[in-house]
Design an enzyme around this catalytic site. Structure first.
Site, PDB file in Angstrom:
ATOM      1  CG  ASN A 182      -0.213   0.021   2.516  1.00 30.10           C
ATOM      2  OD1 ASN A 182       0.524   0.762   2.745  1.00 30.10           O
ATOM      3  ND2 ASN A 182      -0.356  -1.108   3.160  1.00 30.10           N
ATOM      4  CG  ASP A 201      -7.075  -5.289   6.438  1.00 37.54           C
ATOM      5  OD1 ASP A 201      -6.697  -5.400   7.556  1.00 37.54           O
ATOM      6  OD2 ASP A 201      -7.667  -4.350   5.715  1.00 37.54           O
ATOM      7  CB  VAL A 210      -3.599  -3.029  16.531  1.00 39.85           C
ATOM      8  CG1 VAL A 210      -5.070  -3.080  16.107  1.00 39.85           C
ATOM      9  CG2 VAL A 210      -3.672  -2.011  17.683  1.00 39.85           C
ATOM     10  CG  PHE A 242      -3.102   5.536  13.428  1.00 35.56           C
ATOM     11  CD1 PHE A 242      -2.140   5.269  14.270  1.00 35.56           C
ATOM     12  CD2 PHE A 242      -3.078   6.625  12.499  1.00 35.56           C
ATOM     13  CE1 PHE A 242      -1.292   6.405  14.915  1.00 35.56           C
ATOM     14  CE2 PHE A 242      -2.216   7.693  13.346  1.00 35.56           C
ATOM     15  CZ  PHE A 242      -1.532   7.473  14.103  1.00 35.56           C
TER      16      PHE A 242
HETATM   17  O1  PMT Z   1       3.038   5.974   6.640  1.00 27.49           O
HETATM   18  P1  PMT Z   1       2.607   7.528   6.101  1.00 27.49           P
HETATM   19  O2  PMT Z   1       2.450   7.512   4.510  1.00 27.49           O
HETATM   20  O3  PMT Z   1       2.945   8.509   6.994  1.00 27.49           O
HETATM   21  O4  PMT Z   1       0.924   7.202   6.252  1.00 27.49           O
HETATM   22  C1  PMT Z   1       0.326   7.260   7.572  1.00 27.49           C
HETATM   23  C2  PMT Z   1      -0.850   6.141   7.766  1.00 27.49           C
HETATM   24  C3  PMT Z   1      -2.093   6.677   6.721  1.00 27.49           C
HETATM   25  C4  PMT Z   1      -0.513   4.831   7.215  1.00 27.49           C
HETATM   26  C5  PMT Z   1      -1.201   6.026   9.338  1.00 27.49           C
HETATM   27  O5  PMT Z   1      -1.542   7.350   9.657  1.00 27.49           O
HETATM   28  C6  PMT Z   1      -2.322   5.045   9.390  1.00 27.49           C
HETATM   29  O6  PMT Z   1      -3.487   5.429   9.288  1.00 27.49           O
HETATM   30  N1  PMT Z   1      -1.988   4.145   9.749  1.00 27.49           N
HETATM   31  C7  PMT Z   1      -3.131   2.687   9.797  1.00 27.49           C
HETATM   32  C8  PMT Z   1      -3.328   2.412   8.650  1.00 27.49           C
HETATM   33  C9  PMT Z   1      -4.226   1.110   8.508  1.00 27.49           C
HETATM   34  O7  PMT Z   1      -3.901   0.172   8.362  1.00 27.49           O
HETATM   35  O8  PMT Z   1      -5.330   1.076   9.116  1.00 27.49           O
HETATM   36  P2  PMT Z   1      -6.665   0.361   8.955  1.00 27.49           P
HETATM   37  O9  PMT Z   1      -7.830   1.188   9.470  1.00 27.49           O
HETATM   38  O10 PMT Z   1      -6.727  -0.526   7.853  1.00 27.49           O
HETATM   39  O11 PMT Z   1      -6.182  -0.641  10.402  1.00 27.49           O
HETATM   40  C10 PMT Z   1      -7.007  -0.223  11.743  1.00 27.49           C
HETATM   41  C11 PMT Z   1      -5.700  -0.576  12.518  1.00 27.49           C
HETATM   42  O12 PMT Z   1      -5.302  -2.054  12.487  1.00 27.49           O
HETATM   43  C12 PMT Z   1      -4.388   0.263  12.445  1.00 27.49           C
HETATM   44  O13 PMT Z   1      -3.856   0.500  13.651  1.00 27.49           O
HETATM   45  C13 PMT Z   1      -3.401  -0.952  12.029  1.00 27.49           C
HETATM   46  O14 PMT Z   1      -2.031  -0.932  12.074  1.00 27.49           O
HETATM   47  C14 PMT Z   1      -4.092  -2.284  12.482  1.00 27.49           C
HETATM   48  N2  PMT Z   1      -3.907  -3.584  11.818  1.00 27.49           N
HETATM   49  C15 PMT Z   1      -4.475  -3.679  10.509  1.00 27.49           C
HETATM   50  C16 PMT Z   1      -4.499  -4.894  10.147  1.00 27.49           C
HETATM   51  C17 PMT Z   1      -3.900  -6.202  10.855  1.00 27.49           C
HETATM   52  N3  PMT Z   1      -3.765  -7.094  10.009  1.00 27.49           N
HETATM   53  N4  PMT Z   1      -3.203  -5.629  11.757  1.00 27.49           N
HETATM   54  C18 PMT Z   1      -3.281  -4.483  12.538  1.00 27.49           C
HETATM   55  O15 PMT Z   1      -2.750  -4.452  13.573  1.00 27.49           O
END
Ligand code: PMT
Length: 393
Positions: free
Chosen positions: A205, A274, A303, A318
């Site tokens: 990504n 994911d 997380v 996040f």
């Molecule tokens: O890296 P940059 O270019 O500076 O951009 C920053 C960012 C946009 C990446 C950052 O601010 C951000 O939003 N990071 C989380 C991105 C993400 O994966 O979001 P999500 O909504 O898909 O996931 C929710 C949370 O679950 C996140 O904390 C993620 O780290 C976590 N996760 C997701 C999938 C997984 N298998 N394990 C996880 O821990």
């Protein structure tokens, strides 16, 4: 906004003070400048006036200045007093408490923290009397930044170069940061993951790692002991950070679960995949037909796994969303059992992935806070301050 009184003494490094003023203002410091007579021979007060936005002070006894801002008021105004460059003569005067010009008088009148960035010829720096003056200033709680080694304006090589303005600023920030996270251990994930399809291709990504690296850097400034688990990015880890490099979501999961014991805080800023390919092909997948399909399976949610540990750290996720930001973020906060979630818009013109800027909508049980669009360094500091508050609450 912090108020910096910048003292400039006479030396060729005075030209660096112009850049220092520009950087200080860019970093939200309010700056007033005081110059010795010798300093005005190297750089004009008008330059510093234009850059600082205020008249430059040069005279100890000046009827106009006494009416406006005399030396006692100027000393009282400052949150910190930085003298850069500090010449050998300036250091000698300060160390003895001589006060025969405005800059040295201000040093005596100042009750705020004092910083000096020495600059002089290497032989002058090495002279025992200069070193004695330096030690005396240190005993008087003056903070010393530099000098650096290298080739000098006089053609000699050795210690005596004034520290570069960007490094002076960085050290000023470190020495001044409120230690809100002192003795706290903080684990941060950053960047994307790469999910291999075959030996040459992967799914990933747009995450650059900037948000996670800014968090690591700012956490360090606030006194935390930082471990950064990073996906593949083009960034340099902040100084003194324990960095662990990973590639895939499975590797990130394994490393984070191995590192999490004993951590006070976990911030999951990484954009973890994911889904990952069911099977990684050992040979390059050959082109065939007009359409093809990929078979993917879910990755483990890192997380959520951390947030459900018995001795879990304060866990911050996040949420990166292109729509329904609040609804999806609140859902993730509950579903993943998080202590806090920082939601950001992605896929829009400004902020989010790869940008130097971002804005956050932060939620926790019965609370929320908005951080408007700013650079990621500033935003990281705001988020960490909020985390420190919630940790204590
Ligand atoms: O890296 P940059 O270019 O500076 O951009 C920053 C960012 C946009 C990446 C950052 O601010 C951000 O939003 N990071 C989380 C991105 C993400 O994966 O979001 P999500 O909504 O898909 O996931 C929710 C949370 O679950 C996140 O904390 C993620 O780290 C976590 N996760 C997701 C999938 C997984 N298998 N394990 C996880 O821990």
């Amino acid at each position: 906004m912090k108020r910096v009184l910048l003292g400039i003494s006479g030396g060729i490094a005075a030209y660096k003070s112009a850049e220092l003023v520009r950087l200080l203002r860019k970093n939200d410091y309010e700056v007033r400048v005081v110059m010795t007579h010798a300093a005005t021979q190297f750089i004009t007060p008008l330059t510093l006036q234009a850059l600082s936005g205020h008249a430059v002070h040069t005279q100890l006894l000046d009827a106009n200045e006494e009416n406006a801002m005399g030396h006692i008021n100027l000393a009282r105004w400052a949150d910190l007093f930085l003298i850069a460059p500090a010449s050998a003569n300036c250091m000698a005067k300060l160390s003895l408490g001589l006060a025969d010009d405005l800059l040295s008088t201000l040093y005596l009148a100042a009750e705020c923290p004092v910083y000096i960035a020495p600059a002089m010829n290497q032989a002058m720096w090495n002279k025992p009397v200069t070193q004695e003056n330096l030690n005396r200033l240190k005993q008087h709680k003056v903070n010393v930044i530099g000098p650096e080694a290298g080739s000098q304006a006089c053609g000699e090589v050795g210690y005596g170069r004034m520290t570069e303005p960007s490094d002076v600023l960085a050290q000023l920030k470190t020495l001044n940061a409120p230690q809100l996270l002192l003795n706290k251990k903080i684990l941060i994930s950053a960047g994307p993951t790469r999910e291999a399809l075959d030996p040459v291709r992967y799914i990933t990504n747009r995450s650059s790692g900037k948000m996670g690296y800014a968090l690591a850097q700012q956490a360090q400034l606030l006194g935390a002991e930082v471990t950064l688990v990073s996906g593949p990015v083009q960034l340099t880890a902040p100084n003194n950070t324990h960095i662990l490099h990973v590639e895939s979501a499975a590797e990130m999961y394994a490393v984070i679960l191995q590192q999490v014991a004993g951590q006070d805080i976990f911030i999951s800023a990484a954009a973890v995949a994911d889904y990952t390919p069911d099977n990684v092909q050992t040979e390059k997948i050959k082109k065939q037909g007009n359409n093809t399909q990929l078979s993917l399976c879910k990755t483990q949610d890192i997380v959520a796994s951390v947030a459900n540990l018995t001795n879990k750290p304060f866990t911050v996720g996040f949420a990166a969303e292109t729509h329904n930001l609040e609804q999806y973020a609140l859902d993730k906060l509950q579903r993943k059992n998080l202590d806090m979630i920082a939601a950001n818009w992605v896929g829009h013109a400004e902020g989010g992935f790869d940008s130097a800027y971002n804005a956050l909508q932060v939620y926790w049980q019965n609370g929320q806070k908005t951080f408007t669009m700013t650079d990621k360094t500033q935003l990281a500091s705001q988020l960490l301050t909020l985390i420190a508050e919630r940790l204590d609450a």
